[in-house]
Design a protein around this motif. Structure first.
Motif, PDB file in Angstrom:
ATOM      1  N   UNK A 293       0.825  -1.205   0.000  1.00 59.32           N
ATOM      2  CA  UNK A 293       0.000   0.000   0.000  1.00 59.32           C
ATOM      3  C   UNK A 293       0.865   1.263   0.000  1.00 59.32           C
ATOM      4  N   UNK A 294       1.956   1.232   0.738  1.00 59.91           N
ATOM      5  CA  UNK A 294       2.825   2.408   0.806  1.00 59.91           C
ATOM      6  C   UNK A 294       3.427   2.724  -0.564  1.00 59.91           C
ATOM      7  N   UNK A 295       3.792   1.691  -1.294  1.00 55.09           N
ATOM      8  CA  UNK A 295       4.323   1.922  -2.636  1.00 55.09           C
ATOM      9  C   UNK A 295       3.226   2.422  -3.567  1.00 55.09           C
ATOM     10  N   UNK A 296       2.068   1.795  -3.538  1.00 54.65           N
ATOM     11  CA  UNK A 296       0.966   2.136  -4.447  1.00 54.65           C
ATOM     12  C   UNK A 296       0.514   3.577  -4.257  1.00 54.65           C
ATOM     13  N   UNK A 297       0.300   3.987  -3.010  1.00 59.84           N
ATOM     14  CA  UNK A 297      -0.215   5.332  -2.733  1.00 59.84           C
ATOM     15  C   UNK A 297       0.840   6.385  -3.039  1.00 59.84           C
ATOM     16  N   UNK A 298       2.086   6.121  -2.664  1.00 57.86           N
ATOM     17  CA  UNK A 298       3.177   7.055  -2.973  1.00 57.86           C
ATOM     18  C   UNK A 298       3.297   7.261  -4.472  1.00 57.86           C
TER      19      UNK A 298
END
Length: 486
Positions: A293-298
């Motif tokens: 999720x951190x990669x996707x949202x960033x």
């Protein structure tokens, strides 16, 4: 050991003295570039049988390439099978007809008819030719001829990769494609209900993103390498949905007035933030549980800022950077319910392992992964780097008065081995030589005057601060030229 020069035979017609001179000039150019050209002017001597010479040259296995210099007279003789050209044609045409893939013979066009069509022998009419019919085309296409002779094509087929994760039968489906299409068409068509369609799509993404959640028990049970691979595949599966989202955002930036997208985009990212960390509704406390999720949202946020900056939608950018985001049930110390845009950057552990086999020399694997994925979008990687740098500066300027340290946006794209600065000045700062333009950028940076920016640049200069592979922030901005003209 030196590779022997390729041997090439020049087949042409003695149409005019001028034409023969052009053939001689082309042959000379080829010889000077390492091609062993066989030409009657050089190799046919008194007493030699001309027909035997031509037959031998065409059929000789040592002759790797044969150039058919085509003008109106060559084509006439070839089609009518007359003269020396006719003799050569009787040998060449069966070879061309017999082999669908022909790499020994090529037609080089020296002349075209009044309609602009090349003169080509009948047996060669459906095949690719090289156009040297004018001085301009000669300059452009001589390299093409050289590459053909040396078997060094400009474009090489890349190594066959593996099928993308998102095409596999067990790939996660977000189920938002029809809503994205409806929203895009309504924005492009300026329909009265476009806002509702966009809100419906963004809500569907945030609601269905739960389908991408990694099972916490599996994350804890799997070995690190297996868990890293699992997270990497999860992120790859999201790729078509990333493209879907940035496609709509690009359409909004192109067709809507500046400021019309602000509220919708802000609410979209606000709805995504609860996925980035542990909350009261998610028991897991391991950071790796949220890496995907951190990669996707960033990545989505970085693309959004890049798109908006590219379209000069500065009001939309300002809203996303200056308006805080509400994150319910967030488990952090001293939490007051609101976070800044910087919360959308958090360290991501899986990327280091996910790409190390392919990019062992990388300085920042997060950057390398972002760059690799940018090739599947319409947004060029330098645009992402510009957005990353602007977000970094905004965070630095926000913390400058109070000297606060958390949260902090780190510009990972400026720290990758495959990105070098050269003499690049990012576009928004190059354009900021205009005082009028720079006054708009001031709002994005959250300051009122250049003097406030001077303080940050002075701090960087004192520390001799720069990013790896990059110049100092002042050089990246072309700072000495900012606001120097109207």
């Amino acid at each position: 050991m030196n590779t022997p020069a390729p041997k090439c035979f020049m087949s042409y017609s003695w149409t005019t003295k001028q034409h023969a001179t052009r053939v001689l000039e082309l042959s000379t150019d080829l010889v000077e570039n390492g091609v062993d050209v066989v030409l009657d002017k050089w190799d046919l001597r008194e007493g030699h049988d001309a027909n035997h010479f031509m037959e031998t040259m065409v059929s000789d296995e040592a002759i790797r390439k044969v150039i058919l210099v085509c003008d109106h007279e060559y084509v006439r003789k070839a089609n009518e099978r007359t003269g020396g050209v006719g003799t050569e044609t009787q040998i060449i045409s069966p070879e061309v007809y017999r082999k669908s893939r022909q790499d020994k013979f090529v037609a080089v066009v020296f002349e075209k008819n009044p309609e602009g069509k090349p003169f080509l022998p009948a047996y060669y009419s459906s095949r690719i030719y090289i156009d040297l019919s004018t001085p301009t085309s000669h300059a452009e296409n001589f390299e093409q001829l050289m590459r053909w002779i040396f078997d060094k094509p400009l474009y090489k087929k890349p190594q066959l990769g593996k099928m993308p994760e998102y095409l596999k039968e067990d790939a996660i489906a977000l189920g938002t494609t029809s809503k994205a299409r409806r929203a895009t068409e309504s924005v492009r068509g300026a329909l009265a209900n476009w806002r509702g369609h966009v809100a419906e799509y963004f809500s569907a993404v945030s609601e269905n993103l739960e389908r991408f959640r990694l099972d916490a028990d599996d994350c804890n049970r799997l070995e690190q390498s297996a868990n890293t691979d699992r997270t990497s595949k999860n992120v790859e599966t999201f790729l078509p949905y990333r493209n879907e989202a940035i496609g709509l955002i690009s359409t909004m930036a192109m067709h809507l007035e500046d400021g019309q997208s602000s509220e919708l985009l802000h609410r979209f990212f606000e709805d995504l933030l609860p996925f980035l960390d542990s909350s009261q509704t998610v028991a897991s406390h391991l950071d790796t549980d949220f890496d995907n999720y951190r990669f996707i949202v960033h990545e989505l946020f970085l693309y959004t800022i890049a798109i908006l900056l590219g379209r000069q939608r500065f009001t939309d950018v300002c809203t996303l950077l200056q308006t805080q985001y509400y994150v319910p049930n967030l488990r952090v110390d001293s939490w007051n319910g609101m976070v800044s845009f910087e919360y959308m950057y958090q360290p991501i552990g899986f990327v280091a392992k996910a790409v190390e086999n392919h990019l062992a020399s990388s300085l920042h694997p997060h950057s390398d992964l972002l760059e690799k994925r940018s090739h599947e979008s319409a947004v060029e990687f330098p645009k992402l780097m510009q957005a990353d740098f602007v977000l970094y500066l905004r965070g630095e300027l926000d913390r400058l008065p109070e000297n606060r340290h958390w949260p902090r946006w780190y510009p990972v794209t400026l720290d990758g081995s495959s990105t070098t600065a050269g003499n690049m000045v990012f576009e928004v700062f190059a354009r900021s030589q205009s005082t009028r333009y720079f006054n708009q950028i001031l709002k994005i940076l959250g300051i009122q005057s250049k003097e406030e920016l001077d303080a940050l640049m002075h701090r960087y200069a004192e520390r001799s601060f720069r990013f790896r592979n990059w110049h100092s922030p002042a050089q990246m901005m072309g700072y000495e030229f900012i606001a120097t003209r109207d």
